[in-house]
Motif scaffolding. Structure first.
Motif, PDB file in Angstrom:
ATOM      1  N   MET A 281       0.817  -1.208   0.000  1.00 25.69           N
ATOM      2  CA  MET A 281       0.000   0.000   0.000  1.00 25.69           C
ATOM      3  C   MET A 281       0.860   1.271   0.000  1.00 25.69           C
ATOM      4  SD  MET A 281      -3.209  -0.745  -0.213  1.00 25.69           S
ATOM      5  CE  MET A 281      -2.630  -1.936  -1.422  1.00 25.69           C
ATOM      6  N   ILE A 282       2.032   1.177   0.650  1.00 27.62           N
ATOM      7  CA  ILE A 282       2.945   2.325   0.616  1.00 27.62           C
ATOM      8  C   ILE A 282       3.438   2.556  -0.806  1.00 27.62           C
ATOM      9  CG2 ILE A 282       5.229   3.128   1.355  1.00 27.62           C
ATOM     10  CD1 ILE A 282       4.727   1.749   4.038  1.00 27.62           C
ATOM     11  N   LEU A 283       3.833   1.468  -1.480  1.00 27.18           N
ATOM     12  CA  LEU A 283       4.298   1.584  -2.863  1.00 27.18           C
ATOM     13  C   LEU A 283       3.183   2.082  -3.770  1.00 27.18           C
ATOM     14  CD1 LEU A 283       6.418  -1.676  -3.273  1.00 27.18           C
ATOM     15  CD2 LEU A 283       7.272   0.664  -3.289  1.00 27.18           C
ATOM     16  N   TRP A 284       2.018   1.488  -3.618  1.00 31.26           N
ATOM     17  CA  TRP A 284       0.899   1.858  -4.483  1.00 31.26           C
ATOM     18  C   TRP A 284       0.472   3.303  -4.214  1.00 31.26           C
ATOM     19  CZ3 TRP A 284      -4.675   2.350  -4.212  1.00 31.26           C
ATOM     20  CH2 TRP A 284      -5.297   2.209  -5.442  1.00 31.26           C
ATOM     21  N   GLY A 285       0.404   3.686  -2.942  1.00 31.25           N
ATOM     22  CA  GLY A 285       0.062   5.074  -2.616  1.00 31.25           C
ATOM     23  C   GLY A 285       1.116   6.048  -3.119  1.00 31.25           C
ATOM     24  N   GLY A 286       2.410   5.646  -3.015  1.00 32.91           N
ATOM     25  CA  GLY A 286       3.480   6.497  -3.545  1.00 32.91           C
ATOM     26  C   GLY A 286       3.367   6.676  -5.042  1.00 32.91           C
ATOM     27  N   LYS A 287       2.995   5.610  -5.735  1.00 39.32           N
ATOM     28  CA  LYS A 287       2.833   5.714  -7.191  1.00 39.32           C
ATOM     29  C   LYS A 287       1.697   6.665  -7.532  1.00 39.32           C
ATOM     30  CE  LYS A 287       1.781   3.060 -11.332  1.00 39.32           C
ATOM     31  NZ  LYS A 287       1.599   1.739 -11.945  1.00 39.32           N
ATOM     32  N   VAL A 288       0.575   6.530  -6.839  1.00 40.40           N
ATOM     33  CA  VAL A 288      -0.580   7.397  -7.122  1.00 40.40           C
ATOM     34  C   VAL A 288      -0.231   8.861  -6.864  1.00 40.40           C
ATOM     35  CG1 VAL A 288      -2.920   7.977  -6.400  1.00 40.40           C
ATOM     36  CG2 VAL A 288      -2.276   5.585  -6.712  1.00 40.40           C
ATOM     37  N   LEU A 289       0.418   9.140  -5.735  1.00 43.85           N
ATOM     38  CA  LEU A 289       0.772  10.523  -5.406  1.00 43.85           C
ATOM     39  C   LEU A 289       1.766  11.111  -6.415  1.00 43.85           C
ATOM     40  CD1 LEU A 289       1.126  10.285  -1.510  1.00 43.85           C
ATOM     41  CD2 LEU A 289      -0.733  11.326  -2.823  1.00 43.85           C
ATOM     42  N   SER A 290       2.779  10.304  -6.787  1.00 47.06           N
ATOM     43  CA  SER A 290       3.765  10.806  -7.747  1.00 47.06           C
ATOM     44  C   SER A 290       3.128  11.048  -9.117  1.00 47.06           C
ATOM     45  CB  SER A 290       4.927   9.825  -7.877  1.00 47.06           C
ATOM     46  OG  SER A 290       4.482   8.581  -8.377  1.00 47.06           O
ATOM     47  N   GLN A 291       2.151  10.221  -9.498  1.00 55.48           N
ATOM     48  CA  GLN A 291       1.489  10.422 -10.785  1.00 55.48           C
ATOM     49  C   GLN A 291       0.562  11.629 -10.766  1.00 55.48           C
ATOM     50  OE1 GLN A 291      -0.151   6.462 -11.355  1.00 55.48           O
ATOM     51  NE2 GLN A 291       1.346   6.062 -12.959  1.00 55.48           N
ATOM     52  N   ILE A 292      -0.091  11.848  -9.640  1.00 50.62           N
ATOM     53  CA  ILE A 292      -0.918  13.059  -9.519  1.00 50.62           C
ATOM     54  C   ILE A 292      -0.040  14.299  -9.616  1.00 50.62           C
ATOM     55  CG2 ILE A 292      -2.358  14.393  -7.930  1.00 50.62           C
ATOM     56  CD1 ILE A 292      -3.490  11.762  -6.896  1.00 50.62           C
TER      57      ILE A 292
END
Length: 605
Positions: A281-292
């Motif tokens: 979830m940390i990786l997935w959340g980091g990906k979402v935030l970086s893409q936003i």
């Protein structure tokens, strides 16, 4: 024959042909790109469903899946008569040796002077404890009645067995509480297992158990509140203990009571699954935030970001085929990705080195002007990691420099006194002064190690290639846990299917990563440069005693306090320093400086 002239492997040729095939047929390209995003998104959803299913499966035995009744342990002694009993001296106490959270809670009755009633409302004792008819209890410092008798004196104590069961799954506590026949009262609901207490003498929930809700006036006889002595043997649940057909020792799968080994293994699977899921979830959340952030700050790359965005990225490539401009853009993005994949090593993508390799000005994150002079690089002939003349310092070099410095010859040289000729002064220096900087440096070293690990975690979470890192950190361990759960705990067809599917999906990725790492490692070892001017501890050449103290004590403390726990602040600090990198020309070649003694300069500290 050079490495560049050697023929490509079969896998490389097949990969190149497939890449060309995708570029030739845009529909195939859209399908491949969309499937990659769909696979990653579906994988996260399946993991969420698996964790929820696992929690429901474990809820009857693992305390940390259900807060209800968490005051009591789930490891009990089972008496020959089939009653649950406490270990001696551990009434209400949960220990760290069992597969449950640590809870230190000694059971006690808050109103020791209240009377004790039986089921019909008859007075059993005039008060809970402190009287001659209850020699097995005492009053604690606060005046409360507590259970502290040595239950091992019970006659059948050595015949007990250890079992794993939740107290409220073994006894129907609400039926027990509402069995009291006294003054009319409202139905009683028992929320916590600590509202039920065992026998003072045996520590077992037998015919002399107690419901402590009476201390608040729930149980009354003629208006007088008291405690309720209940026979808990009459309130065991029918499914509490079930054995396999034809056995009197092996528990059935639907039995609420299981062996301690079963619970320990179950708890290991639960902790492992939750830990891996948290990293995912940390990786997935980091990906979402970086893409936003990329969608907002990089409008020219919005197509590239959108096709990799979770869930929606699975269908966007097909919409891009409807317009010639976006169709052309999809092909350009694929070509760019192929070039980057070939150019960037697998470790570069896994560790997120595109952020860690950000070029920063001389002296970045050293917090002293004495190390911000580029002339130091000219003086010492310092080279970068590629063997080229220094123009800037990479972010990871700036962060790791204080970490490795205390164990290098540069630090030894800085804190030594080789120029001193007086032997007595040298003796006094190395006896009383020299150990001080070593102790200080080693004292702050663990602090800086934590900072470096946090920076590495940020890099992997927000800047790595998540299509690889999520598979490595999540899918492979989940597959192992699925097989372990089905073979060592209890058979689960869904877990076997999920683990096998993960294995098939991961096989290609694991083989590709392993071959790439092997190829890149061999290449790096061949190109390993042993020049002194290129080693990290020579980043700023020779340093003074004061600079050595500054870099190994003040710098680690500052980074830890200001940046290590402040990811937005760290990103901003790197961004601001990145803008200060001077792109102007430096000499194309730098001759290494001779190893001569430099005059000491004043310490910045």
């Amino acid at each position: 024959m050079s490495d560049s002239e050697k023929p490509e492997s079969v896998m490389d040729r097949a990969k190149a042909r497939f890449s060309a095939f995708k570029l030739k047929y845009p529909l195939v390209l859209a399908a491949v790109v969309g499937y990659a995003c769909f696979e990653e998104s579906a994988d996260v959803v399946s993991d969420i469903l698996w964790v929820v299913s696992l929690q429901n499966d474990m809820k009857p035995w693992i305390l940390n899946t259900d807060s209800r009744g968490s005051a009591y342990n789930n490891i009990w002694r089972l008496t020959p008569s089939g009653d649950l009993a406490f270990e001696p001296g551990q009434v209400g106490e949960v220990t760290t040796t069992d597969p449950v959270p640590k809870v230190n809670m000694q059971l006690y009755a808050g109103r020791p002077g209240f009377p004790v009633y039986d089921i019909d409302g008859n007075v059993v004792r005039s008060q809970m404890c402190g009287t001659a008819d209850n020699p097995f209890s005492t009053l604690n410092y606060w005046g409360n009645c507590q259970w502290n008798y040595d239950f091992s004196t019970r006659a059948d104590y050595k015949q007990d067995t250890q079992v794993c069961v939740k107290f409220m799954n073994f006894y129907d506590v609400n039926a027990a509480a509402n069995s009291f026949i006294g003054d009319s009262n409202d139905p009683i609901t028992v929320w916590w297992d600590s509202q039920i207490a065992p026998s003072f003498e045996t520590g077992a929930f037998d015919d002399e158990s107690y419901i402590l809700s009476g201390g608040s006036g729930v149980f009354k006889v003629n208006g007088t509140a008291g405690y309720y002595q209940v026979n808990m043997q009459n309130f065991k649940k029918s499914d509490a203990v079930k054995y396999k057909s034809g056995s009197t020792t092996e528990y059935a799968e639907d039995s609420m009571t299981q062996t301690t080994t079963f619970c320990e293994r179950l708890n290991s699977v639960y902790i492992g699954t939750i830990t891996i899921f948290s990293f995912t979830m940390i990786l997935w959340g980091g990906k979402v935030l970086s893409q936003i952030a990329s969608l907002i700050t990089k409008p020219d790359e919005r197509y590239e970001t959108a096709i990799d965005f979770p869930f929606v990225g699975a269908i966007i490539p097909f919409f891009m085929l409807a317009f010639s401009s976006s169709k052309k853009k999809l092909t350009e993005i694929e070509k760019k990705n192929q070039n980057e994949e070939n150019a960037k090593p697998i470790l570069y993508r896994v560790l997120g080195l595109r952020w860690l390799s950000t070029e920063l000005p001389c002296g970045a994150f050293m917090f002293t002007s004495t190390l911000c002079d580029k002339n130091r690089w000219l003086e010492y002939g310092t080279l970068d990691t590629d063997g080229n003349p220094r123009e800037s310092v990479k972010f990871w070099e700036a962060v790791c420099y204080p970490l490795i410095l205390p164990f290098t010859s540069t630090y030894w040289k800085a804190i030594s006194c080789k120029r001193e000729r007086n032997c007595f002064v040298k003796f006094m220096y190395y006896t009383f002064v020299w150990p001080v900087p070593w102790v200080w440096a080693l004292g702050t070293w663990p602090v800086h190690l934590v900072s470096v690990l946090l920076v590495g975690t940020y890099s992997i979470a927000f800047f790595s290639d998540h299509s690889i890192t999520i598979k490595l950190i999540e899918d492979f361990p989940q597959m192992v846990l699925g097989y372990y759960y089905s073979t060592q705990v209890r058979y689960n067809g869904d877990a076997i299917f999920s683990a096998t599917l993960s294995l098939l999906v991961l096989t290609r990725t694991i083989i590709t990563i392993a071959l790439s790492i092997k190829k890149e490692a061999a290449k790096d070892f061949k190109q390993l440069n042993s020049q002194e001017q290129q080693k990290l501890h020579r980043l700023y050449g020779d340093i003074t005693f004061g600079q050595a103290m500054w870099v190994t004590i003040f710098v680690p403390t500052t980074i830890f306090c200001i940046y290590a726990w402040n990811f937005p602040g760290l990103v901003y600090a790197v961004h601001v320093r990145k803008k200060k990198v001077d792109p102007k020309v430096v000499p194309k070649s730098i001759a290494p400086a001779p190893d001569v003694e430099r005059p000491a300069t004043e310490s910045p500290a």
